[in-house]
Design a protein around this motif. Structure first.
Motif, PDB file in Angstrom:
ATOM      1  N   VAL A  57       0.855  -1.181   0.000  1.00  0.00           N
ATOM      2  CA  VAL A  57       0.000   0.000   0.000  1.00  0.00           C
ATOM      3  C   VAL A  57       0.896   1.237   0.000  1.00  0.00           C
ATOM      4  CG1 VAL A  57      -1.917  -1.159   1.147  1.00  0.00           C
ATOM      5  CG2 VAL A  57      -0.236   0.041   2.518  1.00  0.00           C
ATOM      6  N   PHE A  58       0.358   2.331  -0.490  1.00  0.00           N
ATOM      7  CA  PHE A  58       1.135   3.566  -0.540  1.00  0.00           C
ATOM      8  C   PHE A  58       1.361   4.092   0.874  1.00  0.00           C
ATOM      9  CE2 PHE A  58      -0.363   3.557  -4.944  1.00  0.00           C
ATOM     10  CZ  PHE A  58       0.835   3.813  -5.583  1.00  0.00           C
ATOM     11  N   GLU A  59       2.585   4.492   1.128  1.00  0.00           N
ATOM     12  CA  GLU A  59       3.067   4.901   2.448  1.00  0.00           C
ATOM     13  C   GLU A  59       2.149   5.895   3.161  1.00  0.00           C
ATOM     14  OE1 GLU A  59       5.993   4.714   5.474  1.00  0.00           O
ATOM     15  OE2 GLU A  59       6.187   3.716   3.549  1.00  0.00           O
ATOM     16  N   ASP A  60       1.832   6.996   2.502  1.00  0.00           N
ATOM     17  CA  ASP A  60       1.081   8.068   3.165  1.00  0.00           C
ATOM     18  C   ASP A  60      -0.428   7.941   3.021  1.00  0.00           C
ATOM     19  OD1 ASP A  60       3.482   9.237   3.958  1.00  0.00           O
ATOM     20  OD2 ASP A  60       3.650  10.381   2.096  1.00  0.00           O
ATOM     21  N   SER A  61      -0.902   6.817   2.546  1.00  0.00           N
ATOM     22  CA  SER A  61      -2.328   6.695   2.268  1.00  0.00           C
ATOM     23  C   SER A  61      -3.132   6.058   3.396  1.00  0.00           C
ATOM     24  CB  SER A  61      -2.529   5.862   0.998  1.00  0.00           C
ATOM     25  OG  SER A  61      -2.233   4.490   1.255  1.00  0.00           O
ATOM     26  N   ALA A  62      -2.479   5.423   4.344  1.00  0.00           N
ATOM     27  CA  ALA A  62      -3.206   4.633   5.349  1.00  0.00           C
ATOM     28  C   ALA A  62      -3.892   5.517   6.383  1.00  0.00           C
ATOM     29  CB  ALA A  62      -2.250   3.673   6.038  1.00  0.00           C
ATOM     30  N   VAL A  63      -5.158   5.210   6.599  1.00  0.00           N
ATOM     31  CA  VAL A  63      -5.939   5.843   7.659  1.00  0.00           C
ATOM     32  C   VAL A  63      -6.632   4.708   8.411  1.00  0.00           C
ATOM     33  CG1 VAL A  63      -7.850   7.408   8.194  1.00  0.00           C
ATOM     34  CG2 VAL A  63      -6.343   7.898   6.254  1.00  0.00           C
ATOM     35  N   VAL A  64      -6.449   4.670   9.732  1.00  0.00           N
ATOM     36  CA  VAL A  64      -7.064   3.632  10.551  1.00  0.00           C
ATOM     37  C   VAL A  64      -7.683   4.296  11.773  1.00  0.00           C
ATOM     38  CG1 VAL A  64      -6.721   1.499  11.861  1.00  0.00           C
ATOM     39  CG2 VAL A  64      -5.348   1.929   9.814  1.00  0.00           C
ATOM     40  N   ALA A  65      -8.921   3.917  12.085  1.00  0.00           N
ATOM     41  CA  ALA A  65      -9.602   4.393  13.301  1.00  0.00           C
ATOM     42  C   ALA A  65     -10.073   3.171  14.071  1.00  0.00           C
ATOM     43  CB  ALA A  65     -10.783   5.283  12.935  1.00  0.00           C
ATOM     44  N   VAL A  66      -9.903   3.220  15.374  1.00  0.00           N
ATOM     45  CA  VAL A  66     -10.383   2.163  16.263  1.00  0.00           C
ATOM     46  C   VAL A  66     -11.268   2.853  17.281  1.00  0.00           C
ATOM     47  CG1 VAL A  66      -9.751   0.349  17.883  1.00  0.00           C
ATOM     48  CG2 VAL A  66      -8.256   0.843  15.931  1.00  0.00           C
ATOM     49  N   SER A  67     -12.571   2.616  17.185  1.00  0.00           N
ATOM     50  CA  SER A  67     -13.500   3.343  18.053  1.00  0.00           C
ATOM     51  C   SER A  67     -14.355   2.407  18.887  1.00  0.00           C
ATOM     52  CB  SER A  67     -14.386   4.274  17.212  1.00  0.00           C
ATOM     53  OG  SER A  67     -15.113   3.541  16.262  1.00  0.00           O
ATOM     54  N   ASP A  68     -14.726   2.907  20.058  1.00  0.00           N
ATOM     55  CA  ASP A  68     -15.577   2.137  20.966  1.00  0.00           C
ATOM     56  C   ASP A  68     -17.040   2.505  20.740  1.00  0.00           C
ATOM     57  OD1 ASP A  68     -15.909   4.625  22.212  1.00  0.00           O
ATOM     58  OD2 ASP A  68     -14.543   4.157  23.851  1.00  0.00           O
ATOM     59  N   SER A  69     -17.916   2.006  21.607  1.00  0.00           N
ATOM     60  CA  SER A  69     -19.357   2.232  21.453  1.00  0.00           C
ATOM     61  C   SER A  69     -19.744   3.698  21.637  1.00  0.00           C
ATOM     62  CB  SER A  69     -20.135   1.352  22.432  1.00  0.00           C
ATOM     63  OG  SER A  69     -19.764   1.682  23.763  1.00  0.00           O
ATOM     64  N   TYR A  99     -15.263  -2.977  19.756  1.00  0.00           N
ATOM     65  CA  TYR A  99     -14.515  -1.964  19.011  1.00  0.00           C
ATOM     66  C   TYR A  99     -14.677  -2.174  17.517  1.00  0.00           C
ATOM     67  CZ  TYR A  99     -12.503  -0.913  23.477  1.00  0.00           C
ATOM     68  OH  TYR A  99     -12.361  -0.556  24.795  1.00  0.00           O
ATOM     69  N   ASP A 100     -14.828  -1.062  16.817  1.00  0.00           N
ATOM     70  CA  ASP A 100     -14.889  -1.074  15.360  1.00  0.00           C
ATOM     71  C   ASP A 100     -13.561  -0.575  14.828  1.00  0.00           C
ATOM     72  OD1 ASP A 100     -17.596  -1.874  15.238  1.00  0.00           O
ATOM     73  OD2 ASP A 100     -18.264   0.203  15.481  1.00  0.00           O
ATOM     74  N   VAL A 101     -13.006  -1.300  13.856  1.00  0.00           N
ATOM     75  CA  VAL A 101     -11.784  -0.891  13.178  1.00  0.00           C
ATOM     76  C   VAL A 101     -12.195  -0.475  11.772  1.00  0.00           C
ATOM     77  CG1 VAL A 101      -9.510  -1.588  12.352  1.00  0.00           C
ATOM     78  CG2 VAL A 101     -10.389  -2.509  14.513  1.00  0.00           C
ATOM     79  N   SER A 114     -11.247   0.377   1.226  1.00  0.00           N
ATOM     80  CA  SER A 114     -11.559   0.625   2.617  1.00  0.00           C
ATOM     81  C   SER A 114     -12.404  -0.512   3.154  1.00  0.00           C
ATOM     82  CB  SER A 114     -12.288   1.962   2.770  1.00  0.00           C
ATOM     83  OG  SER A 114     -13.487   1.948   2.030  1.00  0.00           O
ATOM     84  N   GLY A 115     -12.471  -0.581   4.450  1.00  0.00           N
ATOM     85  CA  GLY A 115     -13.276  -1.619   5.064  1.00  0.00           C
ATOM     86  C   GLY A 115     -13.389  -1.402   6.556  1.00  0.00           C
ATOM     87  N   ALA A 116     -14.056  -2.308   7.199  1.00  0.00           N
ATOM     88  CA  ALA A 116     -14.279  -2.216   8.633  1.00  0.00           C
ATOM     89  C   ALA A 116     -14.512  -3.606   9.199  1.00  0.00           C
ATOM     90  CB  ALA A 116     -15.484  -1.329   8.926  1.00  0.00           C
ATOM     91  N   PHE A 117     -14.181  -3.773  10.456  1.00  0.00           N
ATOM     92  CA  PHE A 117     -14.514  -5.007  11.163  1.00  0.00           C
ATOM     93  C   PHE A 117     -14.622  -4.699  12.648  1.00  0.00           C
ATOM     94  CE2 PHE A 117      -9.884  -5.013  10.841  1.00  0.00           C
ATOM     95  CZ  PHE A 117      -9.471  -5.356  12.122  1.00  0.00           C
ATOM     96  N   THR A 118     -15.173  -5.659  13.382  1.00  0.00           N
ATOM     97  CA  THR A 118     -15.442  -5.479  14.805  1.00  0.00           C
ATOM     98  C   THR A 118     -14.774  -6.589  15.596  1.00  0.00           C
ATOM     99  OG1 THR A 118     -17.567  -4.477  14.258  1.00  0.00           O
ATOM    100  CG2 THR A 118     -17.317  -5.285  16.502  1.00  0.00           C
ATOM    101  N   PHE A 119     -14.263  -6.236  16.789  1.00  0.00           N
ATOM    102  CA  PHE A 119     -13.763  -7.225  17.741  1.00  0.00           C
ATOM    103  C   PHE A 119     -14.179  -6.786  19.136  1.00  0.00           C
ATOM    104  CE2 PHE A 119     -10.360  -4.120  17.644  1.00  0.00           C
ATOM    105  CZ  PHE A 119      -9.919  -4.049  18.958  1.00  0.00           C
ATOM    106  N   ARG A 120     -14.033  -7.690  20.101  1.00  0.00           N
ATOM    107  CA  ARG A 120     -14.450  -7.405  21.479  1.00  0.00           C
ATOM    108  C   ARG A 120     -13.294  -7.684  22.424  1.00  0.00           C
ATOM    109  NH1 ARG A 120     -19.450  -7.364  23.858  1.00  0.00           N
ATOM    110  NH2 ARG A 120     -20.415  -8.338  22.048  1.00  0.00           N
TER     111      ARG A 120
END
Length: 178
Positions: A57-69, A99-101, A114-120
């Motif tokens: 993946v391109f170096e400066d392109s990654a965006v990741v958020a990990v959020s709670d409820s 948590y949603d990633v 882009s995409g998303a997934f959930t873990f607990r």
């Protein structure tokens, strides 16, 4: 007339060949693995999230958020990109909860994915990936560059064939008339 039909047949064959051999342009890079994985239930919160893609993946392109409820983002700093792996550090150990990633990168084929997934974290049943953000992959943004190039080549090839036919007819008619 025989040459005209041959030129037209060659143009059609060229157009079909370009169309049929370009199916790989429709295949895009994808998320192949993650840690934690979608639906995982962890005894304690991870210190980082790792995403692995099918190609770099391109170096400066990654965006990741990990959020709670409560929509609090737990990411600390910017994502680190190493070839096909994106790693993001988390602020501190995550408290129990779901948590949603959410992620977005520009893959090696220059397409944003882009995409998303959930873990607990903590006690509880496994997370149903379909109930949370779910595993998703979407191609967003303006027209895909590979598709634009493909259609440009096809249209240019057809235009060249049409131009050749008209040029041939013009030359042969001038020879007959003069």
């Amino acid at each position: 007339m025989i040459i005209t039909r041959r030129v037209i047949a060659a143009g059609i064959a060229l157009g079909l060949a370009v169309s049929l051999t370009s199916t790989s342009a429709g295949a895009h890079d994808a998320l192949t693995d993650s840690s934690p994985r979608s639906g995982d239930v962890l005894a304690s919160g991870p210190s980082e999230i790792t995403l692995t893609f099918s190609d770099r993946v391109f170096e400066d392109s990654a965006v990741v958020a990990v959020s709670d409820s409560e929509s609090r983002d737990w990411v600390f700093g910017s994502p680190a990109v190493d070839d096909a792996t994106v790693t993001v550090q988390l602020e501190r150990e995550l408290p129990d909860g779901e948590y949603d990633v959410l992620w977005r990168v520009v893959s090696s084929d220059s397409h944003p994915i882009s995409g998303a997934f959930t873990f607990r974290v903590g006690d509880g049943d496994t997370v149903d990936p379909a109930s949370g953000a779910g595993d998703t992959e979407s191609l967003t943004g303006p027209a895909q560059p590979a598709a634009v190039v493909l259609w440009t080549v096809v249209i240019a090839a057809l235009a060249a064939v049409v131009a050749a036919v008209f040029l041939w007819r013009w030359v042969t008619s001038r020879r007959r008339n003069g």
